[in-house]
Design a protein around this motif. Structure first.
Motif, PDB file in Angstrom:
ATOM      1  N   SER A  28       0.826  -1.211   0.000  1.00  0.00           N
ATOM      2  CA  SER A  28       0.000   0.000   0.000  1.00  0.00           C
ATOM      3  C   SER A  28       0.855   1.253   0.000  1.00  0.00           C
ATOM      4  O   SER A  28       0.578   2.226  -0.726  1.00  0.00           O
ATOM      5  CB  SER A  28      -0.918  -0.007   1.226  1.00  0.00           C
ATOM      6  OG  SER A  28      -1.744   1.138   1.245  1.00  0.00           O
ATOM      7  N   CYS A  31       2.497   1.838  -3.465  1.00  0.00           N
ATOM      8  CA  CYS A  31       1.488   2.274  -4.431  1.00  0.00           C
ATOM      9  C   CYS A  31       1.107   3.733  -4.216  1.00  0.00           C
ATOM     10  O   CYS A  31       1.032   4.523  -5.162  1.00  0.00           O
ATOM     11  CB  CYS A  31       0.240   1.395  -4.329  1.00  0.00           C
ATOM     12  SG  CYS A  31       0.418  -0.257  -5.031  1.00  0.00           S
ATOM     13  N   LYS A  32       0.888   4.100  -2.971  1.00  0.00           N
ATOM     14  CA  LYS A  32       0.490   5.474  -2.669  1.00  0.00           C
ATOM     15  C   LYS A  32       1.607   6.463  -2.943  1.00  0.00           C
ATOM     16  O   LYS A  32       1.345   7.646  -3.200  1.00  0.00           O
ATOM     17  CB  LYS A  32       0.039   5.579  -1.211  1.00  0.00           C
ATOM     18  CG  LYS A  32      -1.289   4.876  -0.944  1.00  0.00           C
ATOM     19  CD  LYS A  32      -1.685   4.947   0.513  1.00  0.00           C
ATOM     20  CE  LYS A  32      -3.016   4.250   0.749  1.00  0.00           C
ATOM     21  NZ  LYS A  32      -3.409   4.252   2.177  1.00  0.00           N
ATOM     22  N   VAL A  36       4.770   1.683  -8.202  1.00  0.00           N
ATOM     23  CA  VAL A  36       3.979   0.473  -8.422  1.00  0.00           C
ATOM     24  C   VAL A  36       4.878  -0.732  -8.682  1.00  0.00           C
ATOM     25  O   VAL A  36       4.538  -1.863  -8.320  1.00  0.00           O
ATOM     26  CB  VAL A  36       3.003   0.679  -9.599  1.00  0.00           C
ATOM     27  CG1 VAL A  36       2.164  -0.572  -9.839  1.00  0.00           C
ATOM     28  CG2 VAL A  36       2.094   1.869  -9.332  1.00  0.00           C
ATOM     29  N   ALA A  39       5.944  -2.213  -5.433  1.00  0.00           N
ATOM     30  CA  ALA A  39       4.757  -2.798  -4.804  1.00  0.00           C
ATOM     31  C   ALA A  39       4.453  -4.161  -5.419  1.00  0.00           C
ATOM     32  O   ALA A  39       4.158  -5.140  -4.715  1.00  0.00           O
ATOM     33  CB  ALA A  39       3.558  -1.868  -4.961  1.00  0.00           C
ATOM     34  N   MET A  57      -3.007  -4.210  -4.041  1.00  0.00           N
ATOM     35  CA  MET A  57      -2.383  -4.132  -5.355  1.00  0.00           C
ATOM     36  C   MET A  57      -3.386  -3.660  -6.412  1.00  0.00           C
ATOM     37  O   MET A  57      -3.054  -2.841  -7.279  1.00  0.00           O
ATOM     38  CB  MET A  57      -1.824  -5.516  -5.730  1.00  0.00           C
ATOM     39  CG  MET A  57      -0.789  -5.480  -6.842  1.00  0.00           C
ATOM     40  SD  MET A  57       0.710  -4.586  -6.387  1.00  0.00           S
ATOM     41  CE  MET A  57       0.794  -3.382  -7.701  1.00  0.00           C
ATOM     42  N   GLY A  60      -3.887  -0.043  -5.933  1.00  0.00           N
ATOM     43  CA  GLY A  60      -2.714   0.686  -6.408  1.00  0.00           C
ATOM     44  C   GLY A  60      -2.738   0.875  -7.912  1.00  0.00           C
ATOM     45  O   GLY A  60      -2.452   1.974  -8.413  1.00  0.00           O
ATOM     46  N   TYR A  61      -3.081  -0.179  -8.624  1.00  0.00           N
ATOM     47  CA  TYR A  61      -3.214  -0.056 -10.080  1.00  0.00           C
ATOM     48  C   TYR A  61      -4.295   0.972 -10.430  1.00  0.00           C
ATOM     49  O   TYR A  61      -4.115   1.808 -11.326  1.00  0.00           O
ATOM     50  CB  TYR A  61      -3.591  -1.411 -10.684  1.00  0.00           C
ATOM     51  CG  TYR A  61      -2.425  -2.352 -10.898  1.00  0.00           C
ATOM     52  CD1 TYR A  61      -1.212  -1.899 -11.404  1.00  0.00           C
ATOM     53  CD2 TYR A  61      -2.548  -3.717 -10.631  1.00  0.00           C
ATOM     54  CE1 TYR A  61      -0.150  -2.772 -11.621  1.00  0.00           C
ATOM     55  CE2 TYR A  61      -1.488  -4.597 -10.838  1.00  0.00           C
ATOM     56  CZ  TYR A  61      -0.299  -4.117 -11.334  1.00  0.00           C
ATOM     57  OH  TYR A  61       0.757  -4.975 -11.556  1.00  0.00           O
ATOM     58  N   HIS A  64      -3.341   4.647 -10.114  1.00  0.00           N
ATOM     59  CA  HIS A  64      -2.439   5.178 -11.134  1.00  0.00           C
ATOM     60  C   HIS A  64      -2.987   4.995 -12.553  1.00  0.00           C
ATOM     61  O   HIS A  64      -2.235   5.129 -13.527  1.00  0.00           O
ATOM     62  CB  HIS A  64      -1.074   4.510 -10.994  1.00  0.00           C
ATOM     63  CG  HIS A  64      -0.378   4.862  -9.711  1.00  0.00           C
ATOM     64  ND1 HIS A  64       0.238   6.069  -9.495  1.00  0.00           N
ATOM     65  CD2 HIS A  64      -0.243   4.173  -8.547  1.00  0.00           C
ATOM     66  CE1 HIS A  64       0.742   6.113  -8.281  1.00  0.00           C
ATOM     67  NE2 HIS A  64       0.461   4.974  -7.677  1.00  0.00           N
TER      68      HIS A  64
END
Length: 281
Positions: A28, A31-32, A36, A39, A57, A60-61, A64
């Motif tokens: 997390s 990702c933040k 990515v 991650a 995950m 996260g995708y 973005h």
């Protein structure tokens, strides 16, 4: 991001890198922070993934704009017989929203109850309404709101209002603004969006009326802040703030981006006159 990496190194030294909860937090975090790739490395090398791992995950995708990767990961999750939950579907719907995947968004939303037995919450409805609104399907979005089993909140009406402003749908926009103001009568952004909606179709008297109403009520907007980290240095930007010593260079890059978008036949919401105003205000 630098602090996050330092913490990650510390967890490895202490032997906690295989802990599922710490690994999920690291996924997390990366990702933040926009990384990515790292991650995904942690995710792929994690044994005993749980729902939080998959959800982090996928989210996260989605964050973005990597919709295809988010959807592929969701399908992989299903193939491995991991049952998705409400947060999983929220991440998938969010990715569809950012990528404008209307058909896919409809399908995944409808599958929540039919295939997974998950009751949609306001956040799921909000994603679908925003997806439809961004695609210009405003009538469908309004009907979707009317058929919701729960009362729509201010976020949902605000989403529809923003879409109406972009696509120039005055009357649906007015309806959305009025409904939102019933829930948040002192909301400055709603007044501003309503005024901008009127202005976008040349209704200057109505736009002035809304602005005057804000003034009479003493409603003021708070400047928005943005920031970006480059080489471990955080650069902050505030709306209508020209104190940055590199403002001329920033505006030059902005003009370049506007010209590039026009070559792609994308008309930006911010017009060149507004850019000039931002520079010389």
């Amino acid at each position: 991001l630098g602090h996050g990496r330092s913490v990650h190194c510390q967890t490895i030294r202490m032997g906690f890198n295989s802990n599922i909860h710490i690994a999920n937090a690291l996924i997390s975090m990366y990702c933040k922070c926009g990384d990515v790739k790292d991650a995904l490395y942690i995710f792929k090398n994690l044994d005993g993934k749980d729902n939080v791992s998959w959800n982090s995950m996928i989210a996260g995708y989605a964050q973005h704009g990597l919709a295809s990767q988010a959807i592929d990961l969701f399908e992989e999750m299903r193939q491995q017989c991991v049952e998705p939950d409400a947060i999983t579907l929220l991440g998938v719907l969010s990715s569809c929203r950012h990528a404008g995947l209307v058909q896919e968004g409809r399908r995944y939303f409808n599958s929540m109850i039919k295939e997974h037995g998950i009751q949609p919450e306001l956040d799921h409805y909000s994603c679908v309404i925003d997806l439809l609104g961004r695609a210009g399907l405003l009538e469908e979005a309004r009907c979707f709101i009317e058929n919701m089993p729960t009362r729509p909140n201010a976020i949902i009406w605000g989403s529809l209002l923003s879409s109406c402003r972009v696509h120039g749908s005055v009357w649906i926009g007015i309806e959305a603004a009025e409904c939102r103001l019933l829930l948040e009568p002192e909301c400055a952004s709603t007044h501003v969006q309503l005024a901008n909606l009127y202005a976008s179709v040349g209704c200057w008297d109505d736009a002035a009326r809304v602005r005057k109403l804000m003034k009479d009520k003493g409603i003021k907007t708070s400047p928005g802040f943005s920031w970006i980290e480059i080489s471990n240095e955080v650069h902050r930007f505030r709306a209508e703030d020209c104190s940055n010593p590199k403002m001329i260079e920033i505006i030059a890059v902005l003009y370049s981006l506007v010209d590039h978008n026009k070559t792609l036949r994308y008309e930006p919401e911010m017009q060149e006159e507004e850019i000039d105003d931002a520079l010389y205000i």
